[in-house]
Design an enzyme around this catalytic site. Sequence first.
Site, mmCIF file in Angstrom:
data_model
loop_
_atom_site.group_PDB
_atom_site.id
_atom_site.type_symbol
_atom_site.label_atom_id
_atom_site.label_comp_id
_atom_site.label_asym_id
_atom_site.label_seq_id
_atom_site.Cartn_x
_atom_site.Cartn_y
_atom_site.Cartn_z
ATOM 1 N N GLU A 1 39.839 46.236 45.359
ATOM 2 C CA GLU A 1 38.678 46.248 44.468
ATOM 3 C C GLU A 1 37.787 47.454 44.760
ATOM 4 O O GLU A 1 37.243 48.081 43.839
ATOM 5 C CB GLU A 1 37.906 44.938 44.601
ATOM 6 C CG GLU A 1 38.676 43.757 44.029
ATOM 7 C CD GLU A 1 37.986 42.424 44.245
ATOM 8 O OE1 GLU A 1 37.656 41.762 43.248
ATOM 9 O OE2 GLU A 1 37.774 42.039 45.416
ATOM 10 N N GLU B 1 43.962 36.744 46.497
ATOM 11 C CA GLU B 1 42.906 35.727 46.595
ATOM 12 C C GLU B 1 43.373 34.313 46.243
ATOM 13 O O GLU B 1 42.870 33.334 46.811
ATOM 14 C CB GLU B 1 41.720 36.112 45.696
ATOM 15 C CG GLU B 1 40.817 37.182 46.277
ATOM 16 C CD GLU B 1 41.315 38.601 46.008
ATOM 17 O OE1 GLU B 1 40.574 39.556 46.271
ATOM 18 O OE2 GLU B 1 42.461 38.755 45.521
#
Length: 258
Positions: free
Chosen positions: A115, A135
């Site tokens: 990210e 995740e």
Amino acid sequence: MTFENILAEQKGRILYITINRESKLNALNQATLSELSTCFSSAFADNNIGGIIITGAGQKAFVAGGDIAEFSVLNNKSATERAQEVHTKVFDLIENGNKPVIAAINGFALGGGLELAMACHIRITADTAKLGLPEVTLGLIPGYGGTQRLTHLVGKGKALEMILTADMITADEALQHGLVNYVVPQTELLPKAEDIMQKILLRAPLAVAAAIKAVNASHTSEGFATEIQQFGKCFDTDDMKEGVAAFLEKRKPEFKGQ
């Protein structure tokens, strides 16, 4: 400027930022995120800096993710607030900065690490690096812009495949799908980043800033708001608690859809 978790060194008009937590695979804890916010804010305001190159310490990891141990104490409200703060003060700050930021991905770029790289304007990766958003293995979703930026870069289908399977991809696969600009040997990583940055520094700074702003305007912020909301909700699930506990206890999680 001196930090505990990052190194910042200016050479000419380029600021080099190194996330310096090699023993933790350069994981992004709160202290590191705070230092990144301070460092980038200062760099964007400094007329002596024309561009920024960010990398990780060592050759194993750019950033292997967020600091999962810090997640165990969060709930819906606190996780949502944290995601919003990190978006504003770090990831959006980088993406909307008035100077080019190049990510030199020297190793694993996973979770918050990918990210972070995606918030940068240009990505160059070592041929040994692997990238991914794992995740869901923790009962979570990416919460620092991953669902939005990955989709913009690789398209909806590939983004969903990467996020839902949690599989890592190789540097060459990342290049094939448009996630990174170049793949080079480890020894050529920083030289390649410097070569691109030096070209940019020959251009008109105000035009460069305007181009960054115009390109960023090609997508809205609605998706980010949805991501933040859904990220926070994950923290009220038993699956998230099980995922984090399993990670910290070094075992496989047993998810129950609760």
